[in-house]
Design an enzyme around this catalytic site. Structure first.
Site, PDB file in Angstrom:
ATOM      1  N   GLU A 129       0.863  -1.189   0.000  1.00  0.00           N
ATOM      2  CA  GLU A 129       0.000   0.000   0.000  1.00  0.00           C
ATOM      3  C   GLU A 129       0.898   1.238   0.000  1.00  0.00           C
ATOM      4  O   GLU A 129       1.239   1.767   1.068  1.00  0.00           O
ATOM      5  CB  GLU A 129      -0.915  -0.029   1.225  1.00  0.00           C
ATOM      6  CG  GLU A 129      -1.840  -1.251   1.251  1.00  0.00           C
ATOM      7  CD  GLU A 129      -2.504  -1.481   2.604  1.00  0.00           C
ATOM      8  OE1 GLU A 129      -2.289  -0.665   3.530  1.00  0.00           O
ATOM      9  OE2 GLU A 129      -3.216  -2.483   2.741  1.00  0.00           O
ATOM     10  N   PRO A 130       1.298   1.721  -1.181  1.00  0.00           N
ATOM     11  CA  PRO A 130       2.247   2.840  -1.239  1.00  0.00           C
ATOM     12  C   PRO A 130       1.756   4.129  -0.589  1.00  0.00           C
ATOM     13  O   PRO A 130       2.555   4.985  -0.231  1.00  0.00           O
ATOM     14  CB  PRO A 130       2.459   3.035  -2.748  1.00  0.00           C
ATOM     15  CG  PRO A 130       2.114   1.717  -3.345  1.00  0.00           C
ATOM     16  CD  PRO A 130       1.021   1.159  -2.504  1.00  0.00           C
ATOM     17  N   ARG A 186       0.534   7.817   0.020  1.00  0.00           N
ATOM     18  CA  ARG A 186       0.602   9.122  -0.632  1.00  0.00           C
ATOM     19  C   ARG A 186       1.531   9.133  -1.844  1.00  0.00           C
ATOM     20  O   ARG A 186       1.476  10.056  -2.667  1.00  0.00           O
ATOM     21  CB  ARG A 186       1.065  10.171   0.374  1.00  0.00           C
ATOM     22  CG  ARG A 186       2.535  10.124   0.717  1.00  0.00           C
ATOM     23  CD  ARG A 186       2.882  11.006   1.882  1.00  0.00           C
ATOM     24  NE  ARG A 186       2.364  10.447   3.112  1.00  0.00           N
ATOM     25  CZ  ARG A 186       2.149  11.155   4.225  1.00  0.00           C
ATOM     26  NH1 ARG A 186       2.432  12.435   4.254  1.00  0.00           N
ATOM     27  NH2 ARG A 186       1.678  10.580   5.305  1.00  0.00           N
ATOM     28  N   ARG A 213      -2.761  19.708   7.589  1.00  0.00           N
ATOM     29  CA  ARG A 213      -1.592  18.911   7.959  1.00  0.00           C
ATOM     30  C   ARG A 213      -0.521  19.717   8.710  1.00  0.00           C
ATOM     31  O   ARG A 213       0.079  19.202   9.671  1.00  0.00           O
ATOM     32  CB  ARG A 213      -0.981  18.235   6.739  1.00  0.00           C
ATOM     33  CG  ARG A 213      -1.885  17.162   6.129  1.00  0.00           C
ATOM     34  CD  ARG A 213      -1.151  16.340   5.072  1.00  0.00           C
ATOM     35  NE  ARG A 213      -0.124  15.511   5.672  1.00  0.00           N
ATOM     36  CZ  ARG A 213       1.175  15.736   5.567  1.00  0.00           C
ATOM     37  NH1 ARG A 213       1.636  16.774   4.870  1.00  0.00           N
ATOM     38  NH2 ARG A 213       2.047  14.938   6.150  1.00  0.00           N
ATOM     39  N   TYR A 243       0.250  18.028  12.198  1.00  0.00           N
ATOM     40  CA  TYR A 243       1.485  17.264  12.264  1.00  0.00           C
ATOM     41  C   TYR A 243       2.748  18.105  12.216  1.00  0.00           C
ATOM     42  O   TYR A 243       3.850  17.546  12.232  1.00  0.00           O
ATOM     43  CB  TYR A 243       1.557  16.273  11.095  1.00  0.00           C
ATOM     44  CG  TYR A 243       0.387  15.354  10.955  1.00  0.00           C
ATOM     45  CD1 TYR A 243      -0.034  14.551  12.008  1.00  0.00           C
ATOM     46  CD2 TYR A 243      -0.320  15.271   9.758  1.00  0.00           C
ATOM     47  CE1 TYR A 243      -1.106  13.697  11.876  1.00  0.00           C
ATOM     48  CE2 TYR A 243      -1.400  14.415   9.617  1.00  0.00           C
ATOM     49  CZ  TYR A 243      -1.795  13.630  10.674  1.00  0.00           C
ATOM     50  OH  TYR A 243      -2.851  12.788  10.540  1.00  0.00           O
ATOM     51  N   CYS A 253      -9.281  32.193  11.953  1.00  0.00           N
ATOM     52  CA  CYS A 253      -9.067  32.875  13.225  1.00  0.00           C
ATOM     53  C   CYS A 253      -8.325  31.945  14.183  1.00  0.00           C
ATOM     54  O   CYS A 253      -8.837  31.554  15.239  1.00  0.00           O
ATOM     55  CB  CYS A 253     -10.412  33.310  13.811  1.00  0.00           C
ATOM     56  SG  CYS A 253     -10.257  34.497  15.158  1.00  0.00           S
TER      57      CYS A 253
END
Length: 473
Positions: A320-321, A323, A364, A368, A395
């Protein structure tokens, strides 16, 4: 291009570019180019024309780039496994980005589809995918989701808990009222105890986490699965993380999984070993992802060595590669609204460049601490470099699009700004925070652009508010 005299606020990984107009081919789609006026195009489509036709923010996907990454991944893993006399199946991660068009692209190039919710399953089915090429993940699949998967005939369900195992078996038994021969193939997700050196939220194979069975509990779960004639145990599944560079973690995980595989093979067939993936891409010039061919060869060879040591046949493999299929194919376009120099003390300065999107279209960085790159897309400039932080319009002080970047110091309101490598987990994680409508997704190919996911409008958002009188939304 001249540069600022010092960089006291720049992180050590950020390299000052010789040309802040240049497009790093490791980050941008292969078709990204500038015309004589410096205007960016993707797959032959002018970004100014995209803004005029579809507005900003705007997600732009290069169809040929997605297809090329899919073909390359399939070829890499099929070649690597064929060298050892076994087969490979490669899955596209629906959670990275999912639409019916993208599903059709990647399946046409040989990928299977991995889904982890009922909604993702319906998108895949709506795209016309052979259900046998769908794998269904998730740690808390509902009864309704599992029933739909069984009814549709998905190729495999990845069992995540003892409760789910019994739940699924009961669903298949009920299904046998109308389909007496119904049997659901399943894999068992196990935690190898190996996790990638990524952000804590991305490491998903150490023991203290919500996914899968511990290694020491897996044998009992498999034995129970084999007792249930409604289920067909076809293999093990493991996922060690995401945005991974290199093969060391996979090799160590493979050692532990093959040991379990060997033990389970004494009592029955274990045809498949799914080693997951989560391969990394370049978001900035500091990133150096491992080529997919090297990943494939390294991981497959590691499994082959472990099987040889134990004197057992090598199973078919699945991957399952993540991204790596779609990430580099996506670029997000924004329009600059305000530019604000901020003095930081000691003579240092950072320029805040505010755009018309933000954490609602790419959370993201906030979630992260993810780093991205940016370029002015509507022109080129020879102005002195400025250290900038690209921020959104929400905001929230944490509403950052690109935390650290060098751009020409004359960046100004009205400029189009392009952020590359946004094909994965941006649209998927998008929200309506501050009641911003989610942007459209546009595919570009051979000089043509078309909408593949319609952008929302304020009317769409208001239509869901039950407190608004009918007809006033």
């Amino acid at each position: 291009m001249s540069a600022p005299p010092s960089r006291p606020t720049a992180p050590s990984w950020l390299t000052m570019p010789d040309d802040a107009n240049a497009l790093d081919p490791a980050i941008w789609p292969a078709s990204a180019a500038r015309d004589e006026a410096g205007v960016l195009s993707i797959a032959g489509v002018d970004v100014g024309d995209l803004r005029d036709a579809f507005g900003t923010p705007l997600y732009v996907f290069d169809e040929d780039e997605v297809r090329a990454h899919a073909r390359r991944a399939v070829a890499a893993f099929r070649d690597a496994t064929a060298a050892h006399g076994v087969a490979a199946r490669v899955y596209y991660a629906g959670k990275a980005f999912l639409s019916t068009e993208v599903v059709r692209w990647v399946t046409a190039e040989g990928l299977a589809i991995d889904v982890c919710s009922g909604g993702e399953l319906e998108v895949a089915l709506a795209a016309g995918v052979d259900p046998g090429r769908i794998g269904f993940h998730g740690n808390n699949k509902s009864v309704a989701e599992l029933a739909r998967a069984v009814e549709a005939g998905v190729g495999s369900v990845v069992i995540d808990s003892a409760i789910e195992l019994e739940r699924l078996a009961a669903i298949v038994e009920r299904r046998r009222v109308v389909a007496p021969d119904a049997v659901q193939p399943v894999l068992l997700r196990v935690n190898s105890g190996v996790h990638a050196e990524t952000h804590d939220f991305l490491a998903t194979a150490h023991e203290d986490q919500k996914f899968g069975f511990a290694l020491e509990d897996a044998a009992a779960a498999v034995a129970r699965t084999r007792e249930l004639d409604a289920l067909a145990f076809v293999g093990l599944h493991c996922h060690i993380g995401s945005q991974i560079f290199g093969t060391d973690g996979f090799a160590e995980s493979a050692s532990r999984l093959v040991e379990l595989h060997a033990a389970l093979s004494e009592d029955g067939e274990v045809p498949v070993l799914n080693l997951g993936g989560g391969f990394g891409i370049a978001y900035t010039s500091a990133d150096d992802p491992t080529p997919i061919e090297a990943l494939a060869a390294g991981i497959v060879d590691a499994v082959a060595r472990e099987c040889e040591v134990r004197g057992i046949p090598m199973p078919n493999l699945a991957f399952e590669p993540g991204r790596a299929i779609v990430g580099q194919a996506g670029v997000t376009l924004y329009e600059v609204g305000t530019v604000k120099p901020v003095r930081l003390g000691g003579g240092a300065e950072r320029v805040y460049v505010s755009v018309d999107g933000g954490m609602s279209d790419n959370p993201r960085p906030a979630l992260y601490g993810a780093q991205y790159s940016a370029r002015i897309a509507s022109r080129v400039s020879g102005a002195a470099l400025a250290l900038v932080r690209v921020v959104g319009k929400h905001c929230e002080s944490g509403d950052i699009v690109v935390d650290h970047e060098y751009l020409p110091g004359d960046v100004a309101p009205g400029d189009l700004l392009a952020v590359p490598a946004t094909g994965a987990y941006c649209f998927s994680l998008a929200s309506n925070y501050n009641y911003l409508a989610r942007p459209a997704v546009v595919a570009v190919r051979a000089g043509q652009a078309r909408v593949i996911v319609r952008g929302e409008t304020i009317a769409d958002l208001l239509s869901r508010d039950a407190g608004i009188a009918e007809g006033n939304a």
